[in-house]
Design an enzyme around this catalytic site. Structure first.
Site, short mmCIF file in Angstrom:
data_model
loop_
_atom_site.label_atom_id
_atom_site.label_comp_id
_atom_site.label_asym_id
_atom_site.label_seq_id
_atom_site.Cartn_x
_atom_site.Cartn_y
_atom_site.Cartn_z
N ASP A 48 -4.23 -4.39 0.98
CA ASP A 48 -3.63 -5.09 -0.11
C ASP A 48 -2.80 -6.35 0.06
OD1 ASP A 48 -1.76 -3.25 0.28
OD2 ASP A 48 -1.52 -2.77 -1.73
N SER A 49 -2.39 -6.34 1.57
CA SER A 49 -1.55 -7.43 1.91
C SER A 49 -2.61 -8.48 1.71
CB SER A 49 -1.15 -7.48 3.63
OG SER A 49 -2.71 -6.90 4.20
N ASP A 87 -7.95 -0.63 0.92
CA ASP A 87 -6.79 -0.37 0.06
C ASP A 87 -6.98 -0.14 -1.25
OD1 ASP A 87 -4.38 0.40 1.39
OD2 ASP A 87 -3.79 -1.69 1.71
N LYS A 116 -7.57 3.77 1.38
CA LYS A 116 -6.10 4.11 1.78
C LYS A 116 -5.43 4.08 0.39
CE LYS A 116 -3.31 1.22 4.20
NZ LYS A 116 -2.35 1.00 3.27
N GLU A 118 -1.31 4.92 -1.06
CA GLU A 118 0.24 5.00 -0.61
C GLU A 118 0.77 6.33 -1.15
OE1 GLU A 118 2.42 1.32 -1.21
OE2 GLU A 118 1.00 0.21 0.29
N GLU A 184 4.59 3.45 8.19
CA GLU A 184 5.37 2.19 8.16
C GLU A 184 6.37 2.02 8.08
OE1 GLU A 184 3.30 -0.72 5.24
OE2 GLU A 184 4.64 -2.18 6.05
O1 KIV Z 1 -2.11 -3.59 3.02
C1 KIV Z 1 -1.76 -3.69 4.40
O2 KIV Z 1 -1.99 -4.68 5.26
C2 KIV Z 1 -1.23 -2.41 4.62
C3 KIV Z 1 -0.75 -2.56 6.37
C4 KIV Z 1 0.63 -2.95 6.29
C5 KIV Z 1 -0.74 -1.12 6.75
O3 KIV Z 1 -1.19 -1.40 4.13
#
Ligand code: KIV
Length: 267
Positions: A48-49, A87, A116, A118, A184
């Site tokens: 989600d970056s 994500d 993924k 969090e 992280e």
């Molecule tokens: O969204 C992302 O890029 C991440 C990484 C920083 C692990 O979750």
């Protein structure tokens, strides 16, 4: 011709058993994903970056499930071998496990091989529901960007007494069934302990050299922008190379040297 063998969750476990470091990079589109696959990465994270890196948002909080679905589809359609991990974005899994399953299913249908999410022990019930329903889950502990407002911005987590809580959260996620765990921005000593004492594979970002694998945001890794977090190594200067190509193009068009007769044919 035989299709390349897909990298799967049992390969993640095998890599840990063999002491072979796992490699993961973010990818958000069909242009870069095959380049990273050809370079040999094991896993691509449709992170989600995407919000900060591609969509111009100030954080990951603005990213929607539709944004993730589109990016996951683009990445998944352009690769054959890597595992694609997507994500679950903010607001799609925290409050309700059933809704989390439905939203994870959207990303799986788009082509993800795992999702993924969090958070620590509070996510255990959701992780159980997803894994029991056939969706592999990667956890994410330490600095969790979706909680940046609660955590006071990007800063190291798990220092001092907080290390024990982090360890307990990692145990809870392993117990709930995650196949891997992103750590992280946590100190090397707690990342090492989690990696050593847990059977689940750890993937570090700003967590030192002792995790089972590493992940970086691709644009940081490749040197696209001027700024990157201090734990990042720039493995290229792609931003500068792109700028140079664009400047050469502008100059050629401006002086009418492109297109030359060699580049243009009347049909
Ligand atoms: O969204 C992302 O890029 C991440 C990484 C920083 C692990 O979750």
């Amino acid at each position: 011709m035989a299709r390349p063998k897909r990298f799967r969750i049992h390969h993640v476990a095998e890599a840990k058993a063999q002491g072979r470091p796992l490699t993961m990079l973010t990818a958000y589109d069909a242009l870069t994903a095959p380049i990273f696959e050809a370079a040999g990465v094991d896993m691509l994270l449709v992170g989600d970056s995407l919000g900060n890196v591609v969509l111009g948002h100030p954080s990951t909080l603005q990213v929607t499930l539709a944004d993730m679905e589109r990016a996951t589809g683009a990445v998944a359609r352009s690769v054959e071998r890597v595992m694609v991990v997507a994500d679950l974005p903010f607001g799609t899994y925290e409050a309700d496990s059933t809704r989390a399953f439905d939203n994870a299913a959207v990303l799986m249908r788009a082509g993800a091989h795992a999702v993924k999410l969090e958070g620590g022990a509070a996510r255990a019930q959701t992780i159980r529901l997803l894994t029991q329903g056939g969706i592999p889950v990667m956890g994410h502990l330490g600095y969790t960007p979706q909680s940046e407002n609660a955590l006071g911005g990007p800063r190291m987590q798990g220092r001092g007494q907080a290390a024990e809580r982090l360890f307990e959260d990692a145990c809870a996620l392993q117990e709930a069934g995650v196949f891997a765990l992103v750590l992280e921005m946590v100190p090397d000593d707690i990342a090492s302990r989690i990696t050593r004492e847990l059977s689940v594979s750890t993937i570090g970002i700003g967590a030192g050299p002792h995790t089972d694998g590493q992940v970086l945001v691709w644009s940081d890794m490749a040197g696209m922008g001027d700024w990157a977090p201090s734990f990042v190594q720039r493995f290229g200067e792609v931003g500068a190379a792109l700028g140079e190509a664009a400047r050469a193009y502008v100059a050629s068009v401006s002086e009418r040297s492109f297109p030359s007769s060699g580049h243009y044919k009347e049909h």
